[in-house]
Design a protein around this motif. Structure first.
Motif, PDB file in Angstrom:
ATOM      1  N   THR A 108     130.593  16.285 125.758  1.00 24.70           N
ATOM      2  CA  THR A 108     129.881  15.059 125.388  1.00 24.70           C
ATOM      3  C   THR A 108     129.542  14.244 126.620  1.00 24.70           C
ATOM      4  OG1 THR A 108     131.007  14.996 123.246  1.00 24.70           O
ATOM      5  CG2 THR A 108     130.014  12.946 124.024  1.00 24.70           C
ATOM      6  N   ALA A 109     130.476  14.165 127.549  1.00 20.67           N
ATOM      7  CA  ALA A 109     130.235  13.385 128.764  1.00 20.67           C
ATOM      8  C   ALA A 109     129.168  14.036 129.648  1.00 20.67           C
ATOM      9  CB  ALA A 109     131.535  13.220 129.544  1.00 20.67           C
ATOM     10  N   LEU A 110     129.165  15.365 129.722  1.00 22.76           N
ATOM     11  CA  LEU A 110     128.148  16.050 130.529  1.00 22.76           C
ATOM     12  C   LEU A 110     126.757  15.904 129.913  1.00 22.76           C
ATOM     13  CD1 LEU A 110     130.110  19.297 131.478  1.00 22.76           C
ATOM     14  CD2 LEU A 110     129.442  17.437 133.019  1.00 22.76           C
ATOM     15  N   ASP A 111     126.678  15.767 128.599  1.00 23.91           N
ATOM     16  CA  ASP A 111     125.460  15.426 127.870  1.00 23.91           C
ATOM     17  C   ASP A 111     124.275  16.287 128.292  1.00 23.91           C
ATOM     18  OD1 ASP A 111     124.085  14.004 125.924  1.00 23.91           O
ATOM     19  OD2 ASP A 111     123.410  12.485 127.332  1.00 23.91           O
ATOM     20  N   ASP A 112     123.320  15.720 129.065  1.00 19.03           N
ATOM     21  CA  ASP A 112     122.096  16.445 129.383  1.00 19.03           C
ATOM     22  C   ASP A 112     122.207  17.301 130.642  1.00 19.03           C
ATOM     23  OD1 ASP A 112     122.228  14.367 131.177  1.00 19.03           O
ATOM     24  OD2 ASP A 112     120.140  13.738 130.936  1.00 19.03           O
ATOM     25  N   ARG A 113     123.399  17.427 131.189  1.00 16.84           N
ATOM     26  CA  ARG A 113     123.596  18.335 132.329  1.00 16.84           C
ATOM     27  C   ARG A 113     123.751  19.749 131.764  1.00 16.84           C
ATOM     28  NH1 ARG A 113     128.069  15.287 136.007  1.00 16.84           N
ATOM     29  NH2 ARG A 113     128.007  17.308 137.081  1.00 16.84           N
ATOM     30  N   VAL A 114     122.642  20.264 131.245  1.00 15.29           N
ATOM     31  CA  VAL A 114     122.674  21.482 130.446  1.00 15.29           C
ATOM     32  C   VAL A 114     123.108  22.680 131.282  1.00 15.29           C
ATOM     33  CG1 VAL A 114     121.283  23.025 129.014  1.00 15.29           C
ATOM     34  CG2 VAL A 114     120.973  20.552 128.849  1.00 15.29           C
ATOM     35  N   ALA A 115     122.656  22.760 132.512  1.00 17.99           N
ATOM     36  CA  ALA A 115     123.050  23.901 133.353  1.00 17.99           C
ATOM     37  C   ALA A 115     124.558  23.937 133.539  1.00 17.99           C
ATOM     38  CB  ALA A 115     122.340  23.822 134.703  1.00 17.99           C
ATOM     39  N   ASP A 116     125.164  22.775 133.797  1.00 19.08           N
ATOM     40  CA  ASP A 116     126.626  22.729 133.933  1.00 19.08           C
ATOM     41  C   ASP A 116     127.309  23.135 132.630  1.00 19.08           C
ATOM     42  OD1 ASP A 116     126.674  22.029 136.578  1.00 19.08           O
ATOM     43  OD2 ASP A 116     126.894  19.876 136.220  1.00 19.08           O
ATOM     44  N   ARG A 117     126.753  22.671 131.511  1.00 20.43           N
ATOM     45  CA  ARG A 117     127.374  22.966 130.223  1.00 20.43           C
ATOM     46  C   ARG A 117     127.254  24.453 129.879  1.00 20.43           C
ATOM     47  NH1 ARG A 117     125.696  18.555 125.817  1.00 20.43           N
ATOM     48  NH2 ARG A 117     127.247  19.754 124.633  1.00 20.43           N
ATOM     49  N   ILE A 118     126.109  25.059 130.215  1.00 27.56           N
ATOM     50  CA  ILE A 118     125.964  26.494 129.970  1.00 27.56           C
ATOM     51  C   ILE A 118     126.956  27.274 130.828  1.00 27.56           C
ATOM     52  CG2 ILE A 118     124.424  28.467 130.302  1.00 27.56           C
ATOM     53  CD1 ILE A 118     122.113  26.687 129.427  1.00 27.56           C
ATOM     54  N   ALA A 119     127.077  26.885 132.100  1.00 27.36           N
ATOM     55  CA  ALA A 119     128.037  27.566 132.974  1.00 27.36           C
ATOM     56  C   ALA A 119     129.459  27.403 132.457  1.00 27.36           C
ATOM     57  CB  ALA A 119     127.917  27.012 134.393  1.00 27.36           C
ATOM     58  N   LEU A 120     129.772  26.196 131.981  1.00 28.33           N
ATOM     59  CA  LEU A 120     131.110  25.948 131.453  1.00 28.33           C
ATOM     60  C   LEU A 120     131.353  26.771 130.194  1.00 28.33           C
ATOM     61  CD1 LEU A 120     133.775  24.440 131.423  1.00 28.33           C
ATOM     62  CD2 LEU A 120     132.603  22.491 130.363  1.00 28.33           C
ATOM     63  N   LEU A 121     130.373  26.787 129.282  1.00 28.08           N
ATOM     64  CA  LEU A 121     130.523  27.562 128.052  1.00 28.08           C
ATOM     65  C   LEU A 121     130.663  29.051 128.344  1.00 28.08           C
ATOM     66  CD1 LEU A 121     128.089  26.164 125.339  1.00 28.08           C
ATOM     67  CD2 LEU A 121     130.555  26.438 125.184  1.00 28.08           C
ATOM     68  N   SER A 122     129.822  29.545 129.235  1.00 21.86           N
ATOM     69  CA  SER A 122     129.884  30.970 129.558  1.00 21.86           C
ATOM     70  C   SER A 122     131.238  31.325 130.138  1.00 21.86           C
ATOM     71  CB  SER A 122     128.763  31.336 130.529  1.00 21.86           C
ATOM     72  OG  SER A 122     127.486  31.100 129.939  1.00 21.86           O
ATOM     73  N   GLY A 123     131.768  30.434 130.978  1.00 23.61           N
ATOM     74  CA  GLY A 123     133.104  30.665 131.515  1.00 23.61           C
ATOM     75  C   GLY A 123     134.162  30.606 130.436  1.00 23.61           C
ATOM     76  N   GLN A 124     134.062  29.625 129.538  1.00 18.67           N
ATOM     77  CA  GLN A 124     135.029  29.499 128.451  1.00 18.67           C
ATOM     78  C   GLN A 124     135.010  30.741 127.555  1.00 18.67           C
ATOM     79  OE1 GLN A 124     133.550  25.083 127.763  1.00 18.67           O
ATOM     80  NE2 GLN A 124     135.062  25.651 126.224  1.00 18.67           N
ATOM     81  N   LEU A 125     133.797  31.237 127.268  1.00 20.94           N
ATOM     82  CA  LEU A 125     133.672  32.375 126.361  1.00 20.94           C
ATOM     83  C   LEU A 125     134.186  33.669 126.974  1.00 20.94           C
ATOM     84  CD1 LEU A 125     130.168  31.456 124.934  1.00 20.94           C
ATOM     85  CD2 LEU A 125     132.296  31.569 123.618  1.00 20.94           C
ATOM     86  N   GLY A 126     134.450  33.646 128.269  1.00 27.82           N
ATOM     87  CA  GLY A 126     135.019  34.808 128.926  1.00 27.82           C
ATOM     88  C   GLY A 126     136.497  34.692 129.205  1.00 27.82           C
ATOM     89  N   ARG A 127     137.151  33.604 128.720  1.00 27.77           N
ATOM     90  CA  ARG A 127     138.580  33.443 128.970  1.00 27.77           C
ATOM     91  C   ARG A 127     139.366  34.497 128.208  1.00 27.77           C
ATOM     92  NH1 ARG A 127     136.798  31.904 132.698  1.00 27.77           N
ATOM     93  NH2 ARG A 127     138.805  31.939 133.717  1.00 27.77           N
ATOM     94  N   PRO A 128     140.540  34.865 128.710  1.00 26.93           N
ATOM     95  CA  PRO A 128     141.339  35.887 128.021  1.00 26.93           C
ATOM     96  C   PRO A 128     141.962  35.397 126.716  1.00 26.93           C
ATOM     97  CG  PRO A 128     142.494  35.058 129.961  1.00 26.93           C
ATOM     98  CD  PRO A 128     141.116  34.491 130.013  1.00 26.93           C
ATOM     99  N   ASN A 129     142.167  34.085 126.592  1.00 22.46           N
ATOM    100  CA  ASN A 129     142.862  33.569 125.417  1.00 22.46           C
ATOM    101  C   ASN A 129     141.870  33.333 124.274  1.00 22.46           C
ATOM    102  OD1 ASN A 129     144.053  31.404 123.602  1.00 22.46           O
ATOM    103  ND2 ASN A 129     145.812  31.923 124.880  1.00 22.46           N
ATOM    104  N   PRO A 130     142.087  33.940 123.087  1.00 17.26           N
ATOM    105  CA  PRO A 130     141.135  33.786 121.980  1.00 17.26           C
ATOM    106  C   PRO A 130     141.027  32.353 121.467  1.00 17.26           C
ATOM    107  CG  PRO A 130     143.107  34.960 121.251  1.00 17.26           C
ATOM    108  CD  PRO A 130     143.188  34.860 122.736  1.00 17.26           C
ATOM    109  N   VAL A 131     142.079  31.552 121.616  1.00 13.31           N
ATOM    110  CA  VAL A 131     142.007  30.160 121.171  1.00 13.31           C
ATOM    111  C   VAL A 131     141.015  29.385 122.028  1.00 13.31           C
ATOM    112  CG1 VAL A 131     143.311  28.031 120.870  1.00 13.31           C
ATOM    113  CG2 VAL A 131     144.353  30.212 120.258  1.00 13.31           C
ATOM    114  N   ASP A 132     141.049  29.610 123.345  1.00 11.60           N
ATOM    115  CA  ASP A 132     140.083  28.959 124.220  1.00 11.60           C
ATOM    116  C   ASP A 132     138.661  29.417 123.904  1.00 11.60           C
ATOM    117  OD1 ASP A 132     141.897  27.426 125.645  1.00 11.60           O
ATOM    118  OD2 ASP A 132     142.283  28.998 127.125  1.00 11.60           O
ATOM    119  N   ARG A 133     138.506  30.697 123.605  1.00 13.49           N
ATOM    120  CA  ARG A 133     137.173  31.199 123.271  1.00 13.49           C
ATOM    121  C   ARG A 133     136.681  30.607 121.955  1.00 13.49           C
ATOM    122  NH1 ARG A 133     139.496  36.226 124.468  1.00 13.49           N
ATOM    123  NH2 ARG A 133     138.906  37.117 122.447  1.00 13.49           N
ATOM    124  N   CYS A 134     137.604  30.444 121.011  1.00 14.51           N
ATOM    125  CA  CYS A 134     137.220  29.855 119.718  1.00 14.51           C
ATOM    126  C   CYS A 134     136.772  28.405 119.903  1.00 14.51           C
ATOM    127  CB  CYS A 134     138.397  29.935 118.747  1.00 14.51           C
ATOM    128  SG  CYS A 134     137.950  29.602 117.032  1.00 14.51           S
TER     129      CYS A 134
END
Length: 702
Positions: free
Chosen positions: A304-330
């Motif tokens: 929410t705080a990053l808001d329109d910093r879409v590139a940062d948010r995509i990078a963050l999401l892509s990193g999150q979706l690759g974490r080993p822990n399924p709870v973090d991915r969820c």
């Protein structure tokens, strides 16, 4: 706790369901030693006294008693009472001006910060300033806000978690508030309370910019070692919202590293909420919380705080979706939904990664991924391979059978079909050939378009087998008729024709079914010539405009349909006038006789009538001057008019040049055209992608 409660005239007050006579019982229930009774009482407070955020005179009368309950250590579950007070006071009133806050702060609390219960209970009636019930509620909570300062050091950690946010929102002494938060955060040892204090520091910095430096320094300190990963993530999220310049230069790797550290410290099986869980609103909401609610909140704050910093948010999401822990991915999957629905960007990588979550054995993660992908329509195409693989491996997911109610198309199959991937056609054919065929199957055919033609024989057979006098005929036939219309199936004409003639007059939603049947006939074009007599006969009935549209598509004779359309344009109801204008636009120059009526309709007081008339005027007479003025105004007035106007511009080609500046501006806008805070529904994404395609096609020359 309840001094003076019996002196309050509750019978003269109201709540959402009438008399407030039962409110004393609810208040006493909040202090019950029985956990189920306490939760039922809290449910009643939210369900009646503070129903959907509303404030009644009985709500105001409760405030002093709620404060009195909140400070009594022998009362269990006081955190819920504090949260109720915050909600009554207006938890989301962040946008109010500081001048208003200072003005309302002139009300004085007693020396201990607790207003007198009996006096407060009877004082509801007189708001001399006429600010209304919500403003009065904010004032009432502010009057007692000194209690929240006392609760910062309460023995119950749950109360200490609830108190800081309430303190920042309602105690109008910012210097004192900052001092209390600083003192508490230096001595607190409970990790969850520390997170609440950190969140409150960020809220304080946003509410009081002139005093923000002290809060920001505390956040920066907690964003670095030796503090734990959860607290550091919370501090970074708050800094992103109130002091982004104090973030690390590249925050995404830092956040991902902290996620891994936090996951390593988290128990393998997250602790479930304790205590009884009766069938109450509060209990149901508790069961719907994510398995790692704290992690979900940390990430939601950061996104929410990053808001329109879409590139940062995509990078963050892509990193999150690759974490080993399924709870973090969820958590990441759920966070992705708001981003996809709100901002325009190339989401190929994160959507593909969401699709990759379907392949593991974690049902909770799979269900989250399916729910997000289902809402994305064509945007989910990078995940189509994963959806197809899931449906191939798990055929039982193609149809969902509910404990109560009729079967529906399985969400993974709905998501795949909505992408437009032709592999969905074969799977839908298997469902149509199976023992259980969901009535809503036809709703996904429009996304597949003419590629769904192989489904036509089974759809025709299904339609032919339906009894025309069934009360649920609309639910069973409506989507099938729509699907046949999309396919444009001429062989379905005899089956479709039997419906208008065979349905009894009093059948539920009969008119809607007749209209759907006529559209299916019109979609068959010249292949539906055997329907011409029935369509001509229907011109004189209540479905005259829809019949005229179908007849024009089948026969192409303007003389047959113009009298009906001109009559509705001049004397029909609002909806009929708009529908007639839309059909006249499809006639093009053959509808020149309608020009006077269309010009009059461009001056209608109804936005959609004006828009439909302008579209038709442009297509019938090639009059861009009047039409463009109307459409430009409508474009600015309502984003819902943009898709049909962009479609018109794409159809007109170079002739739509007067609108091209709007189209270029739309393509340059980073935010989806119907996106509100946090994004809206699935069809908003679908419509926005359609808008962008039409804008590009129009600017490319049609």
């Amino acid at each position: 706790m309840f001094t003076g409660i019996d002196e309050v005239d509750w019978a003269s007050m109201r709540h959402a369901y009438g008399s407030a006579e039962d409110v004393p019982r609810l208040l006493r229930g909040l202090a019950s030693p029985d956990a189920a009774e306490r939760e039922t009482a809290l449910d009643g407070m939210y369900g009646a006294v503070h129903h959907q955020g509303d404030v009644y005179d009985s709500t105001l009368a409760c405030v002093p008693f709620l404060f009195a309950l909140a400070v009594r250590e022998e009362v269990p579950d006081r955190a819920g009472i504090v949260e109720l007070l915050v909600s009554i006071g207006g938890a989301d009133e962040e946008a109010e001006s500081e001048a208003e806050a200072d003005e309302e702060a002139e009300s004085e609390a007693g020396a201990d910060g607790v207003p007198d219960a009996a006096e407060g209970g009877e004082a509801e009636g007189g708001d001399a300033d006429g600010h209304g019930p919500h403003a009065m509620a904010r004032t009432a909570v502010r009057v007692g806000a000194g209690v929240f300062a006392l609760l910062l050091g309460d023995a119950d950690p749950a109360v200490r978690r609830a108190a800081p946010g309430a303190l920042v929102r309602f105690l109008d002494q910012p210097e004192r508030v900052l001092g209390l938060l600083r003192e508490r955060i230096t001595m607190e040892r409970d990790d969850r309370v520390l997170l609440a204090l950190t969140e409150s520091l960020g809220r304080f910095a946003r509410r009081h910019p002139h005093l923000a430096a002290g809060a920001v320094d505390l956040l920066v300190e907690r964003s670095a070692p030796p503090h734990g990963p959860g607290l550091r993530l919370a501090a970074l999220g708050q800094l992103a919202g109130c002091a982004p310049e104090r973030l690390p230069a590249d925050p995404v790797p830092v956040v991902l590293r902290l996620l891994d550290e936090r996951a390593a410290l988290r128990p393998a099986d997250p602790e479930e909420p304790g205590g009884p869980d009766p069938d109450t609103l509060v209990g149901r909401l508790r069961r719907l919380r994510p398995s790692d609610e704290e992690g979900s909140r940390l990430l939601r704050t950061l996104h929410t705080a990053l808001d329109d910093r879409v590139a940062d948010r995509i990078a963050l999401l892509s990193g999150q979706l690759g974490r080993p822990n399924p709870v973090d991915r969820c958590n990441a999957v759920w966070m992705s939904a708001g981003l996809f629905r709100t901002w325009r960007a190339d989401y190929t990588e994160p959507v593909g990664l969401v699709g990759a979550q379907l392949t593991g054995g974690d049902d909770r993660l799979r269900d989250a991924a399916v729910a997000v992908l289902e809402d994305l329509f064509e945007l989910a195409l990078p995940a189509a391979g994963h959806l197809h693989a899931l449906l191939t491996d798990r055929p039982e997911l193609r149809v969902h059978t509910w404990e109560r109610g009729v079967p529906t198309l399985g969400r993974p199959l709905r998501a795949l079909a909505r992408t437009g991937d032709p592999r969905a056609v074969g799977l839908l054919a298997e469902v149509l050939a199976g023992p259980v065929v969901p009535d809503d199957l036809g709703h996904v055919v429009p996304a597949l378009g003419r590629a769904a033609a192989p489904l036509a024989p089974a759809l025709r057979q299904r339609l032919a087998g339906l009894p025309l006098d069934a009360d649920d005929l609309y639910e069973r036939a409506g989507s099938t008729l729509r699907a046949l219309a999309v396919i444009g199936d001429a062989e379905a004409v005899p089956v479709v024709l039997r419906m208008p003639a065979g349905m009894p007059a009093g059948l539920r939603l009969r008119d809607s079914l007749v209209a759907a049947a006529f559209r299916a006939l019109g979609a068959a074009g010249a292949g539906a010539r055997e329907a011409i007599p029935a369509l001509r006969a229907a011109l004189r009935g209540g479905q005259g405009v829809v019949a005229a549209e179908a007849l024009w598509a089948v026969e192409g004779d303007p003389e047959a349909v113009l009298p009906v359309l001109l009559g509705e344009l001049d004397a029909g109801s609002g909806g009929a006038r708009r529908a007639a204008a839309e059909v006249l636009g499809r006639l093009g120059p053959a509808a020149r006789a309608a020009l006077p009526g269309l010009r009059r309709l461009t001056r209608s007081g109804d936005l959609w009538e004006r828009t439909a008339a302008a579209h038709a005027l442009w297509r019938v007479a090639g009059e861009p001057e009047t039409a463009a003025d109307v459409l430009r105004t409508a474009w600015a007035e309502s984003p819902y008019t943009r898709v049909p106007t962009a479609d018109l511009a794409a159809r007109l080609g170079p002739a739509a040049a007067p609108l091209h500046d709007l189209l270029r501006a739309e393509l340059a806008a980073p935010r989806r055209h119907r996106a509100g805070p946090g994004g809206h529904g699935s069809h908003d994404v679908h419509e926005d992608e359609r808008l962008l395609r039409s804008c590009r096609r129009a600017l490319a020359g049609g």
